[in-house]
Write a protein that holds these residues in place. Structure first.
Motif, PDB file in Angstrom:
ATOM      1  N   PHE A   1      36.753  42.423  33.898  1.00  0.00           N
ATOM      2  CA  PHE A   1      38.193  42.423  34.188  1.00  0.00           C
ATOM      3  C   PHE A   1      38.477  41.708  35.502  1.00  0.00           C
ATOM      4  CE2 PHE A   1      37.366  46.441  31.842  1.00  0.00           C
ATOM      5  CZ  PHE A   1      38.001  46.077  30.660  1.00  0.00           C
ATOM      6  N   ILE A   2      39.501  40.875  35.488  1.00  0.00           N
ATOM      7  CA  ILE A   2      39.872  40.082  36.655  1.00  0.00           C
ATOM      8  C   ILE A   2      41.327  40.371  37.008  1.00  0.00           C
ATOM      9  CG2 ILE A   2      40.121  37.742  37.573  1.00  0.00           C
ATOM     10  CD1 ILE A   2      37.974  36.890  35.517  1.00  0.00           C
TER      11      ILE A   2
ATOM     12  N   VAL B   1      45.294  40.499  28.118  1.00  0.00           N
ATOM     13  CA  VAL B   1      45.751  41.208  29.305  1.00  0.00           C
ATOM     14  C   VAL B   1      45.700  42.718  29.075  1.00  0.00           C
ATOM     15  CG1 VAL B   1      47.610  41.432  30.990  1.00  0.00           C
ATOM     16  CG2 VAL B   1      47.309  39.269  29.751  1.00  0.00           C
ATOM     17  N   VAL B   2      45.110  43.441  30.020  1.00  0.00           N
ATOM     18  CA  VAL B   2      45.083  44.909  29.979  1.00  0.00           C
ATOM     19  C   VAL B   2      46.178  45.426  30.919  1.00  0.00           C
ATOM     20  CG1 VAL B   2      43.714  46.980  30.424  1.00  0.00           C
ATOM     21  CG2 VAL B   2      42.612  44.917  29.523  1.00  0.00           C
ATOM     22  N   THR B   3      47.083  46.226  30.371  1.00  0.00           N
ATOM     23  CA  THR B   3      48.206  46.719  31.179  1.00  0.00           C
ATOM     24  C   THR B   3      48.204  48.239  31.349  1.00  0.00           C
ATOM     25  OG1 THR B   3      49.591  46.799  29.193  1.00  0.00           O
ATOM     26  CG2 THR B   3      49.686  44.779  30.516  1.00  0.00           C
ATOM     27  N   HIS B   4      47.424  48.964  30.550  1.00  0.00           N
ATOM     28  CA  HIS B   4      47.390  50.438  30.615  1.00  0.00           C
ATOM     29  C   HIS B   4      45.941  50.915  30.639  1.00  0.00           C
ATOM     30  CE1 HIS B   4      51.428  49.564  29.142  1.00  0.00           C
ATOM     31  NE2 HIS B   4      51.791  50.788  29.511  1.00  0.00           N
ATOM     32  N   HIS B   5      45.743  52.141  31.124  1.00  0.00           N
ATOM     33  CA  HIS B   5      44.372  52.627  31.277  1.00  0.00           C
ATOM     34  C   HIS B   5      44.057  53.865  30.451  1.00  0.00           C
ATOM     35  CE1 HIS B   5      45.307  56.098  33.885  1.00  0.00           C
ATOM     36  NE2 HIS B   5      46.209  55.314  34.478  1.00  0.00           N
ATOM     37  N   ARG B   6      44.978  54.313  29.585  1.00  0.00           N
ATOM     38  CA  ARG B   6      44.644  55.442  28.715  1.00  0.00           C
ATOM     39  C   ARG B   6      45.578  55.462  27.510  1.00  0.00           C
ATOM     40  NH1 ARG B   6      47.255  58.141  33.061  1.00  0.00           N
ATOM     41  NH2 ARG B   6      49.183  59.223  32.444  1.00  0.00           N
TER      42      ARG B   6
ATOM     43  N   LEU C   1      48.983  50.198  34.577  1.00  0.00           N
ATOM     44  CA  LEU C   1      48.245  49.766  35.765  1.00  0.00           C
ATOM     45  C   LEU C   1      49.194  49.191  36.818  1.00  0.00           C
ATOM     46  CD1 LEU C   1      45.275  47.880  34.028  1.00  0.00           C
ATOM     47  CD2 LEU C   1      45.233  50.180  35.002  1.00  0.00           C
ATOM     48  N   GLU C   2      48.828  49.347  38.067  1.00  0.00           N
ATOM     49  CA  GLU C   2      49.627  48.749  39.140  1.00  0.00           C
ATOM     50  C   GLU C   2      49.597  47.228  39.056  1.00  0.00           C
ATOM     51  OE1 GLU C   2      48.564  50.125  42.984  1.00  0.00           O
ATOM     52  OE2 GLU C   2      48.897  52.247  42.515  1.00  0.00           O
ATOM     53  N   GLU C   3      48.455  46.682  38.680  1.00  0.00           N
ATOM     54  CA  GLU C   3      48.320  45.241  38.493  1.00  0.00           C
ATOM     55  C   GLU C   3      47.605  44.983  37.173  1.00  0.00           C
ATOM     56  OE1 GLU C   3      46.441  41.214  40.610  1.00  0.00           O
ATOM     57  OE2 GLU C   3      46.033  43.201  41.474  1.00  0.00           O
ATOM     58  N   PRO C   4      48.155  44.123  36.309  1.00  0.00           N
ATOM     59  CA  PRO C   4      47.471  43.805  35.050  1.00  0.00           C
ATOM     60  C   PRO C   4      46.094  43.209  35.311  1.00  0.00           C
ATOM     61  CG  PRO C   4      49.738  43.039  34.999  1.00  0.00           C
ATOM     62  CD  PRO C   4      49.468  43.457  36.413  1.00  0.00           C
ATOM     63  N   LEU C   5      45.182  43.476  34.391  1.00  0.00           N
ATOM     64  CA  LEU C   5      43.839  42.918  34.460  1.00  0.00           C
ATOM     65  C   LEU C   5      43.640  41.924  33.320  1.00  0.00           C
ATOM     66  CD1 LEU C   5      41.804  46.194  35.159  1.00  0.00           C
ATOM     67  CD2 LEU C   5      42.437  44.419  36.818  1.00  0.00           C
ATOM     68  N   ILE C   6      43.060  40.771  33.623  1.00  0.00           N
ATOM     69  CA  ILE C   6      42.771  39.763  32.624  1.00  0.00           C
ATOM     70  C   ILE C   6      41.346  39.971  32.125  1.00  0.00           C
ATOM     71  CG2 ILE C   6      42.710  37.285  32.137  1.00  0.00           C
ATOM     72  CD1 ILE C   6      45.451  38.420  33.052  1.00  0.00           C
ATOM     73  N   VAL C   7      41.172  39.996  30.797  1.00  0.00           N
ATOM     74  CA  VAL C   7      39.829  40.060  30.241  1.00  0.00           C
ATOM     75  C   VAL C   7      39.205  38.680  30.406  1.00  0.00           C
ATOM     76  CG1 VAL C   7      38.420  40.579  28.229  1.00  0.00           C
ATOM     77  CG2 VAL C   7      40.582  41.791  28.578  1.00  0.00           C
ATOM     78  N   ARG C   8      38.078  38.626  31.068  1.00  0.00           N
ATOM     79  CA  ARG C   8      37.425  37.397  31.530  1.00  0.00           C
ATOM     80  C   ARG C   8      37.510  36.228  30.531  1.00  0.00           C
ATOM     81  NH1 ARG C   8      31.938  39.231  32.929  1.00  0.00           N
ATOM     82  NH2 ARG C   8      31.725  39.578  30.704  1.00  0.00           N
TER      83      ARG C   8
END
Length: 389
Positions: free
Chosen positions: A73-74, A95-100, A115-122
């Motif tokens: 995750f980036i 893009v990952v925007t939630h954690h559960r 999430l406070e900041e979206p994470l990009i799947v590599r």
């Protein structure tokens, strides 16, 4: 005159794209997955990738590179630091925007915990590795920094083809930092040469090397070089790339160092990679209308022994003979590997076994029956010589 019967239908000349898919299926290399755009690499196909990986990994280490692993995750903000880079990959990012997950009123699971900041799947790792390089590099004494990563990446492709273009694929990505422009350029070209040598002398696949046009460069690179292989349909396939990144990423990510004059400079960086696309190029270079043809240096197994026990007076004696033969062959070294042997004792028809291995592309097929055992000889067929030769 009727056309000769082939194991793969349609043939290359009839429908090349469909022939390619049928070879993958017949050779038991991979299949589509329940996840759109992704594939399941089956044991025969994955063993082929492992041999590619093993060979290349030894070459990387011989030139001073070390393996490491970086997060899948980036943070979105990392991609935004390099404008050309984010523009080049923006449409392909997952893009990952939630954690559960939490059940809604109807009991169905719904994303929760934004999430406070979206994470990009590599999609590639220049940004996250650049962040770590900026922490690891302080002085010219820390350079060059030569890192390789074996990993998976995700690029949300709309049109997918197994091994050639999938939403998720396996690859290696090298990332290096240097004190001078010349060193970085030399690294870029050295890795291109390693890819070329591997393709031509291990994969038996001729390639042309050269610089890509400005419109085809890796996003954010100063120069991109590639190996291009000619497929049987007359089209070129990009099979590996090496990028000279200049100081673009180091300036964006503050990869700086103090030189021997105690002046602060930005590092010069490179990146380079090949992926499971190499298996696709291998198929389209060597396969024929009877299935896969695998170069022996990469074959998951070199030899299959097929015991012919039908109507034999003593089937166990034939099997014992085959096991001894396999043991004798297994002590032979071939290009840094012990010869690997399969014994196919499945309770199915002999013709089905034979054609199964022809389609899988195993380099050598041995058949042993009662008369062969008595004369201490075997029938041998080479896959690259055709089914009967």
């Amino acid at each position: 005159m009727a056309a000769p019967k082939t194991a793969i239908q349609p043939t290359r000349n009839e429908d090349y794209p469909q022939w390619y898919q049928e070879v993958i299926k017949a050779a038991d290399l991979a299949e589509t997955s329940p996840v759109r755009g992704c594939m399941v690499i089956k044991p025969w196909g994955y063993a082929l990738w492992e041999n590619i990986q093993h060979n290349l990994d030894a070459r990387f280490k011989a030139t001073g590179h070390k393996n490491a692993y970086f997060p899948l995750f980036i943070p979105l903000s990392y991609l935004q630091r390099e404008a050309d880079h984010v523009e080049g990959f923006a449409k392909e990012c997952a893009v990952v925007t939630h954690h559960r997950l939490e059940p809604d009123a109807d009991g169905k699971l719904q994303p929760a915990g934004e999430l406070e900041e979206p994470l990009i799947v590599r999609p590639t790792s220049e940004t996250i590795i650049g962040e770590m390089f900026s922490r690891w590099i302080e002085s010219y004494r820390d350079l060059p920094l030569l890192i390789n990563q074996w990993a998976n990446v995700v690029r949300w492709e709309m049109r997918t083809r197994m091994f050639l273009r999938t939403a998720e694929f396996l690859w290696q990505e090298g990332h290096t930092a240097h004190a001078t422009e010349q060193e970085a350029v030399e690294e870029t070209l050295q890795m291109l040469d390693i890819y070329k040598d591997f393709a031509e002398n291990t994969m038996a696949m001729p390639v042309i090397t050269g610089a890509k046009s400005e419109g085809e460069r890796f996003p954010g690179a100063v120069d991109t070089y590639s190996i291009e292989a000619m497929m049987q349909d007359g089209k070129a396939l990009q099979s590996g790339t090496s990028h000279f990144l200049g100081q673009n990423f180091s300036k964006a990510q503050d990869i700086s160092f103090q030189n021997d004059k105690k002046e602060v400079e930005f590092a010069w960086t490179t990146s380079w990679g090949v992926s499971t696309r190499l298996i696709g190029s291998l198929i389209m270079t060597h396969a024929d209308d009877d299935g896969m043809v695998i170069p022996p240096r990469l074959a998951p197994s070199h030899i299959v022994i097929i015991p012919i026990t039908f109507k034999a007076d003593d089937p166990d004696a034939i099997l014992n003979y085959c096991h001894k033969l396999a043991a004798d062959l297994g002590v032979i070294s071939y290009h840094g590997r012990s010869v690997t042997v399969e014994i196919d004792n499945r309770d199915i028809r002999g013709g089905e076994k034979t054609w199964g291995w022809v389609k899988k592309g195993i380099p050598i097929r041995l058949e042993v029956g009662p008369r062969d055992m008595e004369s201490d000889s075997v029938f041998m067929a080479r896959r690259d010589k055709g089914h009967k030769e």
